[in-house]
Motif scaffolding. Structure first.
Motif, short mmCIF file in Angstrom:
data_model
loop_
_atom_site.label_atom_id
_atom_site.label_comp_id
_atom_site.label_asym_id
_atom_site.label_seq_id
_atom_site.Cartn_x
_atom_site.Cartn_y
_atom_site.Cartn_z
N LEU A 180 27.97 -20.05 -13.33
CA LEU A 180 27.16 -19.54 -14.49
C LEU A 180 25.66 -19.24 -14.22
O LEU A 180 25.15 -18.13 -14.87
CB LEU A 180 27.29 -20.48 -15.80
CG LEU A 180 28.91 -20.58 -16.45
CD1 LEU A 180 28.68 -21.69 -17.43
CD2 LEU A 180 29.21 -19.07 -16.97
N CYS A 181 25.32 -20.26 -13.56
CA CYS A 181 24.05 -20.05 -12.91
C CYS A 181 23.60 -19.54 -11.75
O CYS A 181 22.71 -20.01 -10.86
CB CYS A 181 23.22 -21.57 -13.48
SG CYS A 181 23.37 -21.86 -15.01
N GLU A 182 24.50 -18.85 -11.22
CA GLU A 182 24.15 -18.30 -9.80
C GLU A 182 23.25 -17.25 -9.70
O GLU A 182 22.68 -16.65 -10.55
CB GLU A 182 25.53 -17.38 -9.33
CG GLU A 182 25.98 -16.08 -9.98
CD GLU A 182 27.34 -15.54 -9.79
OE1 GLU A 182 27.97 -16.41 -9.23
OE2 GLU A 182 27.32 -14.51 -9.81
N THR A 183 22.56 -17.28 -8.53
CA THR A 183 21.38 -16.50 -8.02
C THR A 183 21.58 -15.56 -6.93
O THR A 183 22.42 -15.85 -6.02
CB THR A 183 20.27 -17.42 -7.61
OG1 THR A 183 20.06 -18.49 -8.63
CG2 THR A 183 19.04 -16.79 -7.38
N VAL A 184 21.14 -14.54 -7.38
CA VAL A 184 21.54 -12.92 -6.36
C VAL A 184 20.44 -12.77 -5.72
O VAL A 184 19.29 -12.53 -6.12
CB VAL A 184 22.16 -12.02 -7.20
CG1 VAL A 184 22.35 -10.90 -6.13
CG2 VAL A 184 23.41 -12.47 -8.09
N VAL A 185 20.46 -12.92 -4.37
CA VAL A 185 19.01 -12.82 -3.40
C VAL A 185 19.55 -11.52 -2.66
O VAL A 185 20.44 -11.78 -1.62
CB VAL A 185 19.00 -14.00 -2.53
CG1 VAL A 185 17.54 -13.67 -1.89
CG2 VAL A 185 18.71 -15.40 -3.53
N PRO A 186 18.94 -10.33 -2.67
CA PRO A 186 19.13 -9.27 -1.71
C PRO A 186 18.87 -9.51 -0.21
O PRO A 186 17.98 -10.39 0.00
CB PRO A 186 18.01 -8.27 -2.18
CG PRO A 186 17.48 -8.66 -3.64
CD PRO A 186 17.55 -10.13 -3.66
N LEU A 187 19.43 -9.01 0.55
CA LEU A 187 19.71 -9.30 1.86
C LEU A 187 18.57 -8.23 2.47
O LEU A 187 19.00 -7.40 3.23
CB LEU A 187 20.87 -8.97 2.59
CG LEU A 187 22.01 -10.02 2.30
CD1 LEU A 187 23.30 -9.66 2.85
CD2 LEU A 187 21.39 -11.47 3.07
N GLU A 188 17.44 -8.61 2.42
CA GLU A 188 16.21 -7.72 2.79
C GLU A 188 14.99 -8.86 3.19
O GLU A 188 14.95 -9.95 3.12
CB GLU A 188 15.75 -6.68 1.67
CG GLU A 188 15.16 -7.33 0.42
CD GLU A 188 14.97 -6.51 -0.76
OE1 GLU A 188 15.19 -5.13 -0.45
OE2 GLU A 188 14.56 -6.94 -1.74
N ASP A 189 14.02 -8.27 3.81
CA ASP A 189 12.67 -8.92 4.22
C ASP A 189 12.38 -9.67 3.03
O ASP A 189 12.07 -9.06 1.81
CB ASP A 189 11.77 -7.77 4.73
CG ASP A 189 10.75 -8.65 5.48
OD1 ASP A 189 10.14 -9.68 5.17
OD2 ASP A 189 10.27 -8.02 6.47
N PRO A 190 11.92 -10.71 3.10
CA PRO A 190 11.53 -11.63 2.02
C PRO A 190 10.26 -11.13 1.10
O PRO A 190 10.04 -11.18 0.08
CB PRO A 190 11.23 -13.03 2.39
CG PRO A 190 12.16 -13.20 3.71
CD PRO A 190 12.15 -11.71 4.35
N ILE A 191 9.25 -10.56 2.19
CA ILE A 191 8.19 -9.89 1.65
C ILE A 191 8.50 -8.74 0.78
O ILE A 191 7.68 -8.34 -0.14
CB ILE A 191 7.23 -9.56 2.58
CG1 ILE A 191 5.62 -9.40 2.04
CG2 ILE A 191 7.56 -8.25 3.44
CD1 ILE A 191 4.67 -9.58 3.11
N ILE A 192 9.49 -7.97 1.00
CA ILE A 192 10.08 -6.73 0.24
C ILE A 192 10.35 -7.35 -1.11
O ILE A 192 10.01 -6.88 -2.42
CB ILE A 192 11.11 -6.03 0.93
CG1 ILE A 192 10.63 -5.29 2.02
CG2 ILE A 192 11.55 -4.98 -0.20
CD1 ILE A 192 11.54 -4.65 2.81
N GLU A 204 5.11 -14.90 4.91
CA GLU A 204 6.17 -14.96 4.02
C GLU A 204 6.07 -16.22 3.25
O GLU A 204 5.23 -17.31 3.63
CB GLU A 204 7.53 -15.31 4.94
CG GLU A 204 8.09 -14.17 5.70
CD GLU A 204 9.46 -14.26 6.37
OE1 GLU A 204 9.94 -15.15 6.18
OE2 GLU A 204 9.56 -13.19 7.01
N MET A 205 6.62 -16.32 1.83
CA MET A 205 6.48 -17.55 1.01
C MET A 205 7.29 -18.85 1.53
O MET A 205 8.10 -18.70 2.42
CB MET A 205 7.05 -17.31 -0.35
CG MET A 205 6.25 -16.27 -1.18
SD MET A 205 7.02 -16.17 -2.77
CE MET A 205 8.42 -15.53 -2.52
#
Length: 1974
Positions: free
Chosen positions: A63-75, A157-158
């Motif tokens: 229910l609380c899943e997080t979607v992270v794009p596969l791209e450069d973190p700074i983008i 990068e963070m």
């Protein structure tokens, strides 16, 4: 089916579907695709067209899943940041932050563009890195300016806070703030190779020639640019050459816009030189520019033309930013004498004007310059466009500051200096041209080996420019010879000299040559100096095909000396008188000019000279050594192998010298060359033995030798010495299969013993030894990596531990050595050795030992913090792979306590800014505090439960434990109180809070276990509770202020830490047991602060604690007064400081959870025995909270002053009246005063301070310091307060209020005989009187406001107020202002009272209209002579009653004339306090409503308009309008030419109709009153026209004529319309019964027009003053009456009859003299209470028997000593009017011819004061009642005026407000306006009015008639009477005793008569006799 890989998509187009279940898409949103259907592909394609698909990963599925794009973190970060900024960006526009709005838009566009480039992915690695850098800079900038959180980054990068230590996180935050601080790693890396290892930055100058404008050359030209150092007088760069055609354009068409060069390799030192850009212009053409005869046109000569210079200092001042390109204009100067050409630039720079000529016009070179910085390759990448423009790289002469190993260069710079040549039989001097060739040994000319300058291709030959007729030319022209290295040896230069003839053929005849080889026989090149070359004679036929013929000849003097035996028959003869000078500079990486270096490299040729050569190695230039570094090292180690004993020490010294040479920043880049040599080329397998031996020998000698320079150099070279030692041993082991291993280890062991020996020496007495130890410590960490190649980690760690342990302790060494020691430890910690766990366990104890010692003594804290940060970072990294429990345990034991002590010390010093030297103390800065806080947090973060258990059990006593707990609690509290971390460091703040709460949970059991029950310790417990309260109230933990996404992120990571701490607080409170009373009521305030946190669970936790407190207080004292007082104080301070919820209504509801219904404190109280007091307590607190919340809401920064003031007044009154807290009351008095001062409401500020003033007494009781008051006596404080109040009253122009305070102060000063202060205060009082008289004050308007609805603050809700408006503020302005303060309010458009629906609605309704002040009679000056400025003050100040009118029709509306049924509802508002006061607002306490009949309304309207006219005419009499007559013209025109609704005729129709009179018999008196008012208005209009006649401009005469004519028509209409008036009209007056009346603005009023009139017009105010209510009898005892003179038998039957007058004088008592006279507008304004019918006040008419008498009113003052003799009462028929009558017999005989046409009497009559104990009721008698209305001529200017004088008895009123008609001279033309006078009459000659002397001696005052000049005084006899002594009367009013002691009679004689209200006389009335009096 489910997607195999998660996909997300970004919406690229908005989507709206008519289907309700469809997904709504907005641009920029992210959509996760869960499933794809294979069935309908068209639908899929249709949906995909709205989105852009991206691959993603899903974490935390569910229910609380997080979607992270596969791209450069700074983008990803850029995308989310831009979305967040988008919302805030629009808010900037709304908040009018336009500048930031535009800047942010620009930055967002840049980010979008950079993000696009990054997504495309077509970038090189360096470009990608650069773009990321740009993105992060912009992200940080935007976050900072928008107030968002700072993002810590590492490599753009963070970072994840859990993955790094807090120390490292802190450093990342600091670096992200662009503080300019570098990490410790960078600092120590830079220091690793010594102080000089910082690589210098190169600078480059870009020059672009844009144009060369000239008008006198018309030939081809060459321009040479170069940099010139004027201080050293030398050229420092190559030349940049530009070839131009005769038009000034480039000679090569391909070079258009490409004439640019880059002067490279300029160091910072070069930029500080006195540099100039020099441009030489050399033309190519005829010999003489303006003489075509000199030489044939086809022969071209290079001839000097001009020079231009530009100071680089000017360039640097103009170019402020790097990469900024600016244009410059260079003037080209020509040389006056060609002999000076070589130094023309010097002359221009020195401004030697005689040696050069300025151009006739302002033409020259236009160039652009740009300063670039950095490595050349980097600049090439960043400025590709520039380098693509055929950029000419122009190098510096000689090597740059940084020499790169791969930079191969072989340039010889040759300068043609000068020559000396013979004339050779010529009559004139020669024109000499030099031609240069470079030839090889075989005689071939080297092609393209000559360069005149960069930017043009090389040439084979060079021809110098020609100096005209000069046998000693000085060229100073430099050329570069880039000769290939393989051709250098054997090559030579040949210079050929030719005379250039200017005859017809233009021949160039060869007459000599010179030469020089490039290399000497010893292999060295031509030296860098000036060379004098021999000149050999030759002719044009000479051949140089066999160069051997001249190469065997000596080229110079040195060459001649080396070969003295020359043959006699030489092929070329030297010219002994001719010489030629050249100078050379060699810049080569392959050739050398150093003989010693060549001798060292070729040592085998001269082995006997080796020792001497090695000794001179130090004298060789470093540039020469690094050029041949590999060869030199090979030679040294070859020598070492050849004879170790002989050459060993010298080779060691040479090796040390070369190693240290590479420490220089110029040669730093050769270190890789050295490393490469050691790894790949070094072959000295036996060298390690000698190197170790020499090194040990040096160290052992350090204790004995005084000069230790060579030892220190060896210590600095330790790193590379060990590299050679280790590599040599490796080679030896490899060759011998590991032989002699033990011997090697033993030698290393011995070497380390020597190292420890050096470090253990006491260096305090030897400075040289200090430097030796420092050099050793600096180099020591560099050998670890080398040792690790030969030994195990543990072995190396043991070596290092022993060495670090041998260092003396802190107390035994100086501070400088302290720093070096710590730096060495720091580099040890950062070394690779420390990263191994097995070595770290060995090294950590000794490192911690040294740090502990330094922290104890508070020395070098910054370096220590860096070491600790490195340790914590390493341990954090290691903890993810293995256990670090033992290491953490070690650090806790050694560091925790001393860290706490250090932090407390730093924090306590944080406010001391300067040291004794005036500089900021480095140990007290925020930087060092942050460093140690991060270290402490890092340590606590690593501690587990086991560590805390060990820590708490290891204390030897409870006292030690107590001290520790107090320290750590204090540090935690300081962390929350002090701003250790900036507001936007959210990550650091949250992590800190998490560590604190976890640590507190570990420590609280020890607190309970050791300090409860019998061992209770208040200090520790109080520290704990204070910590928990501070913690819960931290701003960073108030999640309600965060956005939803950020709040969720914090809750997921840490939970709500406030709740965790609240449970800990509750748990510990419950464990207190019987010790709870120790914290009551002290902790009431802090715990209350916890309840103000907007978190329900926290509040529920706190409820039992409050109940406990009340219960314990009740048990102890029987009440809880202390709890209540403390609670109220804290509530006030917290809420007023802005704590609590942003939504204040929510805060109130949350506090009612605490003090309100279930589950609450109230429910618990209900069960207690002290129920009633508890409920009362809760009620008081609830009421206070409600007011506090309103106050806080009002005090927000963007709220307006009125709201703030209202909230302050409301709260202040609550403290005074309801809870009686005087200190809080006084505090809010001063807060309110400050608000008034900010709004510049000085009067209100003074009244506010008066509240405090009234609380003080004139006593000497000492007072403590309070607020801003110091410790002083009560008398002093009251005096200071008085002076401040006086100052504010003065600024507010309320001097009348200040006068009473002046008197109070004067009394106190007089009592104390403080005459100096008494003098000062009396002068101030006098100044206030002057200000009252002289200064202009604006009368404000007053407005009634109603605030209806539940949305208003409590102090406004459903209440009405009256507000005192600002100066010049009208109703519309006020309404706009109030609606601006309450933007949500709805304006009500009617004045009716709202119903309950509106009162209870959840909205805001605002009702505003104007009201009229009703001043109190006791405060209004009653003397009619008082100036208007004084009276106006009392009309509008100290007023607590206001009224307004509402018209309505009672019964059916009369359609014929609506005025018959138009009633007025008059509402009087009574305020709770008068205005002005402590606020511009005052609440309405109650209201009274009366109804005014139509007839009374008509009287009211006519009367007010008359009063307005009277006031305006009076002002024009005194020229108060400065010549602007427009207001008078408009007012007269509005009355005379009434155009609205028929004018006064409508009143006549309505009320003078017989039917009305018969049907309303009770209104007879009022009808008569209305008739009187109409007559009065006509007379006033006549006077007004007379004034208008005198002042009107000639251009406005037609308007005046029209007014006069219409006045005649109006009067005629009134004559016909008013019964009984016609008999007074003249026979010849034919009037027209015009419907126009006398008052346009009120005639035939509609209800709306009446309402508007009352809100805007002064009529409203005047009307309210005129008609007042209630019993007026109370005023009769002290008020004056009007004197009515009734004359019987004024008219005789024949004009020529003598006149005999008998006068009866009637004194009519009434409340105010002005109410029956034409006095000022508001003279009786304070009578107003309620409107009442006229019948209630008595009839305004006289008895019938008096109707035939002529009446003259004489206004008498109210406060005089009056004779009341010769008087008797005469009761009128109505029983209400009292007439005092006395007879004066007067026989005056006049002939009609003796009377002028405008005759008058002057009557002096003393006033009287009624002394009856039971005075009859006073009646408002009109001054002109029943007076006959005589006709006024149609034109007052007509000489046939029917009036002649003034028929108007209006002139009989001394206070009428218009000038006496005697001034008007109706009898003839109006006189020109004269000077302003205080009286209306010119004074008569004294013999006409002065009484006989016997009368002057009489104690009684006299009555006289003064007439015009008559023929004989015998005709006038003074009358005689006797008067008793006057009775004094002391009136209490301050104005009652004006002019004390002045002779009344004399004053009355000298005071003139004027109808103006500001110059009225006292007891003197001018009586004008009607025409025809005989």
């Amino acid at each position: 089916w489910w997607c195999s890989t998660a996909q997300t998509s970004a919406v690229i187009c908005n989507f709206r579907s008519p289907i309700c279940q469809a997904l709504v898409l907005e641009i920029g949103e992210t959509v996760q695709i869960l499933e794809k259907s294979e069935g309908n592909q068209s639908n899929l394609l249709w949906i995909i067209s709205y989105v852009h698909l991206k691959k993603s990963t899903v974490t935390n599925r569910g229910l609380c899943e997080t979607v992270v794009p596969l791209e450069d973190p700074i983008i990803t970060e850029t995308t989310s940041t831009l979305q967040e900024w988008g919302v805030l960006w629009k808010q900037l526009y709304v908040k009018h932050k336009v500048d930031l709005f535009h800047k942010l838009r620009h930055v967002m566009n840049e980010l979008i563009d950079l993000r696009r480039q990054l997504i495309q992915g077509h970038l090189a690695q360096d470009q990608t890195r650069e773009i990321k850098r740009h993105i992060t800079v912009r992200l940080d900038w935007g976050n900072e300016h928008l107030g968002l959180d700072l993002v810590p980054r590492k490599e753009f990068e963070m970072v994840e806070p859990d993955q790094i230590s807090i120390s490292e996180l802190y450093k990342l935050h600091v670096s992200s703030r662009h503080c300019g601080q570098q990490s410790t790693n960078q600092v120590y890396t830079r220091q690793r190779h010594g102080d000089g290892c910082r690589v210098p930055v190169s600078h480059h100058l870009f020059i672009n020639l844009k144009s060369f404008t000239y008008n006198s050359i018309s030939e081809d030209a060459d321009v040479f640019f170069f940099l010139y150092d004027t201080r050293e007088a030398k050229q420092i760069s190559e030349k940049f050459m530009v070839k131009l055609n005769k038009n000034g354009g480039p000679k090569n068409p391909e070079k258009v816009d490409r004439l640019c060069a880059l002067f490279t390799d300029l160091s910072s030192k070069d930029l500080k030189r006195d540099l100039y850009i020099v441009a030489h212009v050399v033309r190519t053409g005829r010999m003489l520019l303006n003489d075509s005869k000199k030489g044939p046109p086809h022969v071209q000569y290079r001839r000097p033309y001009g020079c231009a210079v530009l100071a680089m200092s000017d360039v640097f001042h103009t170019i402020t930013d790097l990469k900024e390109e600016k244009d410059f204009v260079l003037k080209v100067y020509t040389c006056n004498n060609e002999n000076e050409w070589y130094q023309i630039h010097e002359n221009i720079i020195r401004k030697s004007n005689t040696k050069y000529s300025a151009p006739s016009t302002n033409y020259g070179l236009i160039i652009s310059l740009q300063l670039l910085r950095g490595e050349l390759e980097q600049i090439r990448r960043e400025n590709q466009a520039v380098f693509n423009r055929a950029l000419a790289l122009t190098r510096k002469l000689g090597f740059p500051d940084v020499i790169l190993p791969g930079d191969t260069r072989n340039d010889l710079y040759l300068t043609l200096e000068r020559g000396e040549f013979e004339r050779g039989g010529k009559s004139v001097q020669k024109n000499i041209e030099v031609t240069l060739y470079v030839l090889y040994a075989d005689g071939d000319t080297l092609k393209d080996c000559i360069s005149l300058g960069s930017g043009e291709p090389n040439t084979t030959e060079y021809r110098s420019f020609v100096l005209y007729h000069n046998n000693g030319p000085r060229w100073s022209e430099m050329v570069k010879l880039p000769i290939p290295i393989d051709r250098f040896r054997g090559s030579h230069l040949r210079f050929e000299f030719r005379h250039c003839s200017t005859k017809d053929k233009g021949e160039k005849k060869l007459f000599g040559f010179a030469f020089t080889p490039l290399m000497r026989e010893d292999g060295t090149t031509l030296s860098d100096e000036s060379h004098e070359l021999y000149v050999y004679k030759c002719d044009e036929n000479a051949t140089f095909s066999n160069q051997g013929l001249y190469l065997s000849l000596p080229c110079c003097k040195e060459d001649f000396n080396s070969c003295p035996n020359l043959p006699a028959n030489l092929p070329f003869q030297r010219s002994p008188k001719e010489t030629f000078w050249v100078s050379t500079i060699l810049c080569s990486t392959k050739l050398t000019q150093n003989v010693d270096l060549l001798a060292l490299l070729n040592w085998k040729a001269h082995p006997d000279r080796v020792l001497d050569i090695l000794g001179r190695l130090r004298q060789i230039s470093g540039e020469e050594i690094v050029k041949f570094l590999r060869d030199v090292l090979d030679t040294l180690f070859c020598l070492l192998d050849d004879n170790t004993d002989k050459y060993g020490p010298l080779v060691f010294q040479s090796l040390v010298f070369i190693i240290n040479l590479l420490r220089d920043s110029r040669f730093y880049h050769f270190r890789p060359v050295m490393d490469s040599y050691i790894q790949n080329h070094f072959a000295g397998a036996l060298a390690y033995k000698e190197l170790i031996r020499c090194l040990k020998w040096y160290m052992d000698r350090s204790a004995e030798v005084v000069r230790q320079d060579h030892i220190q150099e060896a210590m600095r070279a330790l790193e590379y010495l060990f590299k050679f030692i280790v590599q040599s041993r490796i080679l030896y082991s490899r060759a011998t299969c590991g032989m002699e291993e033990e011997q090697f280890r033993a030698s290393i062991q011995e070497l380390f013993q020597s190292i420890r020996f050096v470090l253990s020496l006491d260096s305090r007495s030897s400075e040289n030894l200090v430097f030796t130890q420092a050099a050793l410590l600096n180099s020591f960490p560099d050998i670890f990596d080398e040792l690790l190649q030969m030994f195990t980690v543990q072995e190396v760690a043991e070596y290092v531990r022993g060495t670090l342990g041998s260092m003396p302790s802190t107390v035994d060494i100086g501070q400088s050595m302290d720093v070096v020691k710590l730096q060495s430890i720091a580099r040890t910690v950062e070394s690779r050795l420390f990263f191994f766990p097995e070595s770290r366990s060995i090294l950590l104890p000794v490192v911690l030992h040294h740090i502990h010692l330094h922290l104890r003594q508070q020395r070098e804290l910054l370096i220590c913090s860096g070491i600790l940060s490195s340790i914590f970072s390493i341990i954090k990294t290691s903890s993810m792979e293995s256990s670090v429990q033992e290491e953490v345990e070690m650090m806790v034991e050694s560091l925790l306590d001393v860290l706490l002590q250090t932090l407390l010390s730093i924090m306590s010093k944080s406010h001391s800014v300067e040291t004794s030297r005036g500089q900021r103390c480095p140990q007290c800065t925020a930087e060092i505090t942050g460093e140690y806080v991060s270290c402490l947090l890092s340590l606590l973060q690593q501690m587990t439960e086991i560590h805390f258990h060990h820590l708490l059990n290891n204390f030897h006593s409870k006292e030690e434990l107590k001290e520790f707990l107090l320290k750590i609690f204090c540090v935690f509290r300081n962390l929350m109180k002090l701003t250790i971390f900036p507001r936007d460091w959210s990550v650091m703040r949250l992590l800190t809070s998490h560590i604190i709460v976890v640590t507190t949970q570990f420590l609280s059991p020890a607190l309970h276990k050791n300090f409860s029950e019998a061992d209770f310790d208040f200090k520790v417990w109080n520290s704990f509770f204070s910590l928990t309260v501070l913690y819960i109230n931290q701003p960073s933990l108030q999640l309600e202020a965060l956005g939803p996404a950020k709040r969720k992120k914090v809750l997921d990571k840490y939970g709500d830490m406030r709740v965790m701490m609240a449970y800990e607080l509750f748990s510990m409170w419950q464990k207190l047991g019987d010790n709870k009373p120790h914290f009551i009521p002290g902790m009431m305030g802090p715990f209350l602060g916890v309840t103000l946190v907007p978190q329900t669970e926290v509040r529920n936790i706190m409820i039992p604690i409050f109940h406990d407190m009340m219960d314990w207080e009740q048990r102890k004292n029987g009440n809880f007064k202390q709890v209540e007082a403390e609670l109220m104080d804290k509530l006030d301070s917290m809420v007023s400081d802005g704590k609590g919820d942003d939504n204040h209504r929510e805060l109130f509801s949350l506090l009612t959870q605490l003090f309100g219904p279930y589950p609450s404190l109230l429910e618990k109280i209900e069960q207690e025995t002290w129920r009633e007091t508890g409920i009362s307590f809760v009620t008081s607190v609830t009421r206070l909270v409600e007011r506090l919340l309103d106050y806080r809401d009002c005090m927000k920064g963007d709220e307006l002053e009125n709201k703030k003031i209202g909230g302050s007044v409301n709260l202040m009154n609550f403290y005074k009246s309801e809870v009686n807290k005087e200190d809080m009351y006084i505090r809010y008095i001063h807060k309110l005063c400050d608000l008034h001062l900010q709004a510049e409401d000085f009067t209100e500020a003074a009244f506010t301070l008066l509240l405090y003033w009234e609380l003080l007494q004139w006593e000497d009781r000492p007072l403590r310091d309070f607020l801003h008051y110091p410790c002083q006596s009560e008398w002093q404080r009251k005096e200071n307060l008085s002076r401040k109040i006086l100052h504010y009253f003065n600024k507010g122009k309320c001097w009348e209020y200040g006068i009473s305070l002046c008197r109070e102060l004067a009394f106190q000063y007089e009592t104390l005989y403080d005459y100096q202060s008494l003098s000062w205060i009396r002068k101030m009082e006098a100044a206030y009187y002057d200000n009252i008289i002289e200064q202009q004050r604006i009368e404000p308007e007053f407005f009634r406001m109603g605030f209806y609805g539940r949305k208003f603050p409590f102090f406004l809700r459903n209440k009405e107020f009256v507000c005192r408006g600002y100066d010049y503020e009208r109703l519309e302005d006020f309404q706009q202002r109030m609606l601006g303060e309450f933007p949500q309010a709805i304006a009500m458009q009617h004045p009716n009272q709202p119903d309950d629906t509106i009162l209870q609605s959840d909205a805001q309704y605002l009702q505003i209209y104007a009201v009229t002040p009703v001043s109190d009679i006791s405060d209004v000056p009653q003397l009619e002579r008082v100036p208007e400025r004084i009276k106006s003050f009392y009309r509008i100040n100290n007023v607590s009653r206001f009224h307004y009118d509402r018209p309505f029709h009672k019964g059916p509306k009369d359609r014929e004339n609506e005025f018959r049924s138009l009633w007025i509802e008059r509402t009087t508002l009574i305020l709770s306090r008068p205005l002005p006061g402590i606020s511009r607002w005052a609440e309405v306490e109650r209201r009274e409503v009366v109804e005014v009949s139509p007839l009374e309304n008509a009287i009211y309207v006519v009367e007010n308009k008359t009063q307005e006219l009277r006031t305006l005419i009076s002002q024009y009499q005194h020229r108060q309008h400065h010549g602007n007559i427009n207001p008078l013209s408009m007012c007269l025109n509005g009355v005379i030419d009434a155009a609205v609704n028929g004018g006064i005729a409508r009143y006549q129709e309505a009320f003078f109709d017989k039917d009305y009179i018969s049907s309303h018999p009770e209104d007879t008196e009022r009808i008569t009153h209305l008739k009187d008012l109409m007559q009065e208005q006509v007379h006033i209009l006549g006077v007004g026209l007379a004034v208008h006649e005198k002042l009107v401009h000639p251009e406005m005469r037609p308007l005046h004529k029209k007014l006069v004519d219409q006045f005649h028509m109006m009067r005629t209409g009134l004559h016909h319309g008013v019964p009984g008036v016609d008999r007074f009209g003249p026979a010849g007056c034919q009037g027209v019964n015009s419907p126009r009346g006398i008052l346009s603005s009120h005639s035939h009023m509609s209800p709306e027009s009446v309402r508007l009139m009352h809100r805007h017009s002064p009529l409203n105010l005047q009307g309210s003053i005129r008609h007042s209510s209630s019993s007026l009898s109370s005023h009769t005892s002290s008020e004056a009456g009007n004197l009515v003179i009734m004359t019987d038998g004024l008219m005789g039957e024949h004009p020529e009859d003598a006149l005999h007058m008998q006068v009866r004088i009637h004194f009519v008592l009434q409340p105010s003299p002005s109410s029956s006279s034409l006095s000022s507008i508001r003279s009786n304004s304070s009578q107003i209470i309620n409107s009442a019918p006229s019948s209630a006040r008595g009839s305004p008419s006289l008895p019938d028997k008096a109707k035939h008498n002529r009446e003259v009113m004489i206004l008498l003052p109210s406060h005089r000593e009056r004779a009341n003799n010769s008087m008797y009462y005469n009761m009128a028929e109505n029983g209400q009017e009292y007439v005092l009558t006395f007879q004066i017999g007067l026989s005056v005989m006049f002939s009609p011819r003796e009377l002028p046409s405008a005759g008058h009497f002057l009557m002096h009559c003393d006033a009287f004061h009624h002394q009856n104990s039971d005075p009859p009721p006073a009646l408002p008698v009109r001054s002109l009642r029943k007076s006959p209305l005589h006709p006024i001529p149609g034109s007052p200017t007509s000489p046939q005026s029917a009036l002649g004088g003034s028929n108007s008895t209006l002139s009989g009123s001394a206070s009428s407000g218009v000038s006496s008609l005697s001034e008007s001279n109706f009898g003839g033309q109006y006189p020109e306006p004269g000077p302003i006078r205080n009286d209306a009459l010119e004074p008569l000659p004294s013999h006409l009015w002065s009484p006989p002397e016997e009368y002057l001696a009489s104690p009684y005052l006299h009555i006289h008639y003064g007439g015009p000049e008559i023929d004989s005084m015998d005709q006038v006899r003074p009358f005689h009477y006797r008067s008793p002594a006057s009775h004094p009367h002391n009136h209490p009013h301050p104005h009652a005793h004006a002019h004390p002691g002045m002779d009344m009679h004399m004053r009355e004689r000298t005071e003139g008569v004027n109808l103006d209200e500001s110059t009225e006389t006292t007891g003197t009335t001018a009586v004008t006799a009607p025409r025809g009096l005989s």
